[in-house]
Enzyme design. Structure first.
Site, PDB file in Angstrom:
ATOM      1  N   HIS A  95       0.882  -1.169   0.000  1.00 18.32           N
ATOM      2  CA  HIS A  95       0.000   0.000   0.000  1.00 18.32           C
ATOM      3  C   HIS A  95       0.923   1.224   0.000  1.00 18.32           C
ATOM      4  CE1 HIS A  95      -2.583   2.917   2.165  1.00 18.32           C
ATOM      5  NE2 HIS A  95      -3.600   2.196   1.747  1.00 18.32           N
ATOM      6  N   ASP A 152       3.644  -4.363   8.128  1.00 21.43           N
ATOM      7  CA  ASP A 152       2.412  -3.589   7.986  1.00 21.43           C
ATOM      8  C   ASP A 152       1.266  -4.581   8.154  1.00 21.43           C
ATOM      9  OD1 ASP A 152       0.100  -2.417   7.105  1.00 21.43           O
ATOM     10  OD2 ASP A 152       0.906  -1.707   5.198  1.00 21.43           O
ATOM     11  N   GLN A 175      -4.111  -4.952   7.526  1.00 18.70           N
ATOM     12  CA  GLN A 175      -5.182  -5.865   7.096  1.00 18.70           C
ATOM     13  C   GLN A 175      -5.071  -7.216   7.785  1.00 18.70           C
ATOM     14  OE1 GLN A 175      -7.583  -4.718   5.388  1.00 18.70           O
ATOM     15  NE2 GLN A 175      -6.749  -2.922   4.350  1.00 18.70           N
ATOM     16  N   LYS A 181      -9.937  -0.410  11.341  1.00 17.92           N
ATOM     17  CA  LYS A 181     -10.194  -1.550  10.452  1.00 17.92           C
ATOM     18  C   LYS A 181     -10.554  -2.807  11.237  1.00 17.92           C
ATOM     19  CE  LYS A 181      -6.927  -0.011   6.897  1.00 17.92           C
ATOM     20  NZ  LYS A 181      -7.750   0.613   5.857  1.00 17.92           N
ATOM     21  N   CYS A 192      -4.910   2.873  -3.249  1.00 14.43           N
ATOM     22  CA  CYS A 192      -3.616   3.315  -2.692  1.00 14.43           C
ATOM     23  C   CYS A 192      -2.541   2.282  -2.968  1.00 14.43           C
ATOM     24  CB  CYS A 192      -3.716   3.584  -1.189  1.00 14.43           C
ATOM     25  SG  CYS A 192      -4.866   4.863  -0.770  1.00 14.43           S
TER      26      CYS A 192
END
Lengths: 158, 416
Positions: B130, B207, B210, B233, B371
């Site tokens: 991303h 990261d 998600q 999220k 993104c």
């Protein structure tokens, strides 16, 4: 919830999307202006010339959605043959239309089919789609205003 | 040998894990099928009421006042830190820094790691990134004349592990990667990647924006140096996120932002930094957000992260299957391990038109470049339509979405 009357895909929009007028491949060298929408990567190239003080040969190449394509098609239909001053006035009118501003009856008739884009006022994210071709057009006209482009035009000032 | 090709699925596979009535948004939008969960998730009443309770009953600035209200606010904030840390298997709460979200976490890591890199070093990211796990590293490379290397993905949308091995060299100072792709849903074999990167001597930054919402994550098992994610999220409030960092490395790094609350002693000519985690939490923190995030964590733990992972996998699998059957639809990637994120394109129909059509059918999806411009370009597309699922979605919604996509294709491809 939105009412169906606010649907952006009106018959006029879909007709122009399916059969865009004045669309053809425009190589980068020939384009007077190029614009893109960073949100989705859509691109448009616009070309036109001024002859006897009016816009002629307003054509474009677009890689875009139904709304930007239909907007480009309708734009080319109403602006060919107009003076740069008229083009600028109609562009401002179009911007007001999609922003949800007041449009008089006389102005509506001037815009003709383009009035279909009034629905966009309920879809702020999609305004950029409708405006993309018009932004490219403004840029294209501006290039003709520069001294280098002035020679070809009798009415360069607008 | 009694061979079974497929693992037995429970009878209620694909049923909602959380009732819609737990989420007040659906009272106001009763017909909404919300499939944009990779962008953000809705909030259960338990989270909203915890926020409300914090502001009504225990609100004051934290780590400052000595009056009882301030002590209670501080206790609530630190208890939230303990719960969120436990959720990701972090035992030392000094390693758990509250941030605004994933983007700030990565900027913090990239900004502070500036002090550890040397000219000529390399930073390795992957083609799945991303923008938020790419641009901070690009900027660091620019500031310090480092080389940014990008590990490619296979056509299936998986990390090319052979290439990764080759690209990890003694010059690799940082390896930063998404644990779950926000575009393709790929679940990256994080343990393997981290082990390889550590062996090369690189600092690892995960990261997990998600990943933490949809699968069990334990930083101890991963062995990473940093792991970042966002609260919004995973049913938590907006504006709160987490950076986990190993104590050893956090102690070596300078603070990313300076100001109040992150110092121990200040004079006109300098200052000494506070202990962890305060050293990295300059200014008044988003204590309410942290308390809300802890409530979200409790809600998720009650469901069980293993069940959430199975649910996401099942909905994602079904979406791929149904979309893949529609003539003209190209589903992007087919990673062996994936969760509930599926992107697709329909040549000839713009993703924003398709998403708008789905909106008309009360189905919320994402369209655009996600993104992730470089990744989409690598896959040969400009923009996509993406569906992503969460605990309040079920198979029936996946099926309705696929039917609506088919209907949309008929609408836009109609001749006249």
């Amino acid at each position: 919830m939105r009412s169906p009357s606010e649907d952006p895909y009106t018959d006029a929009v879909m007709r122009h999307f399916r059969n865009p007028r004045h669309r053809r491949p425009v190589p980068p060298g020939e384009a007077l202006a190029e614009e893109n929408n960073p949100l989705c990567g859509d691109r448009i190239r616009v070309t036109l010339r001024l002859a006897d003080g009016v816009v002629r040969g307003l054509e474009y190449d677009i890689c875009g959605c139904a709304l930007s394509t239909a907007s480009a098609s309708m734009m080319s239909c109403i602006l060919n043959g107009k003076t740069p001053a008229e083009v600028r006035r109609l562009t401002a009118l179009f911007q007001r239309l999609v922003a949800g501003g007041e449009i008089s009856g006389k102005e509506r008739s001037e815009l003709g089919e383009v009035v279909a884009f009034q629905q966009i006022r309920s879809y702020p994210v999609r305004r950029k789609c409708a405006l993309l071709p018009w932004r490219a057009l403004e840029k294209a006209l501006a290039t003709l205003d520069r001294p280098a482009g002035r020679g070809s035009s009798k009415e360069a000032g607008g | 040998m009694g061979k079974r090709t497929e693992q037995a699925k429970p009878l209620d596979a694909g049923a909602r894990l959380a009732p819609r009535r737990d989420f007040p948004i659906f009272e106001n939008w009763p017909d909404l099928i919300y499939l944009d969960n990779a962008a953000t998730t809705h909030k259960p009443a338990a989270v909203l009421s915890r926020l409300d309770e914090f502001y009504r009953l225990t609100y004051a600035n934290v780590h400052r006042g000595v009056y009882r209200l301030a002590e209670e606010a501080t206790a609530a904030y630190e208890e939230a830190r303990r719960q969120v840390a436990a959720f990701i298997g972090c035992e030392d709460t000094g390693e758990l820094i509250f941030t605004r979200g994933t983007t700030e976490g990565i900027n913090l890591a990239a900004g502070s790691l500036d002090s550890l890199v040397q000219d000529g070093d390399e930073i390795l990211v992957t083609a799945l990134e991303h923008h938020s796990n790419l641009i901070p590293w690009q900027q660091l490379c620019r500031r310090r004349s480092l080389r940014l290397r990008v590990c490619p993905v296979t056509p299936a949308g998986e990390l090319d592990l052979a290439a990764l091995e080759r690209m990890l060299t003694p010059r690799t100072r940082v390896a930063a990667f998404a644990m779950v792709s926000n575009a393709l849903g790929t679940v990256v074999p994080a343990v393997k990647v981290i082990a390889a990167a550590r062996q090369a001597g690189a600092v690892t930054v995960v990261d997990a924006a998600q990943a933490v919402p949809c699968l069990p994550v334990a930083v101890g098992d991963l062995g990473c140096d940093f792991l970042v994610f966002s609260g919004h999220k995973m049913l938590g409030p907006m504006g709160i996120g987490v950076l986990y960092g190993r104590r050893e490395i956090l102690e070596k790094l300078p603070p990313y932002m300076t100001g109040g609350e992150m110092i121990s002693r200040v004079g006109w000519d300098g200052a000494q930094w506070a202990e962890l985690p305060q050293k990295f939490e300059a200014g008044t923190p988003n204590a309410a957000g942290a308390v809300g995030l802890a409530a979200a964590v409790r809600y998720l733990e009650e469901i069980g992260m293993d069940r959430i992972r199975a649910h996401e996998t099942e909905l994602g699998r079904r979406a791929r299957e149904l979309l893949g059957r529609i003539p003209g639809v190209r589903v992007l990637g087919c990673p062996a391990a994936c969760c509930g994120i599926v992107s697709f394109v329909v040549p000839g129909i713009h993703p924003h038109d398709l998403a708008q059509f789905l909106a008309r059918e009360n189905i919320a999806v994402r369209a655009g470049r996600l993104c992730a411009q470089p990744l989409l370009r690598t896959l040969g597309v400009e923009a996509v339509t993406r569906v992503s699922f969460y605990v309040y979605n079920d198979l029936a919604e996946v099926e309705k979405m696929a039917e609506a996509v088919e209907k949309g294709i008929r609408f836009f491809k109609a001749k006249k």
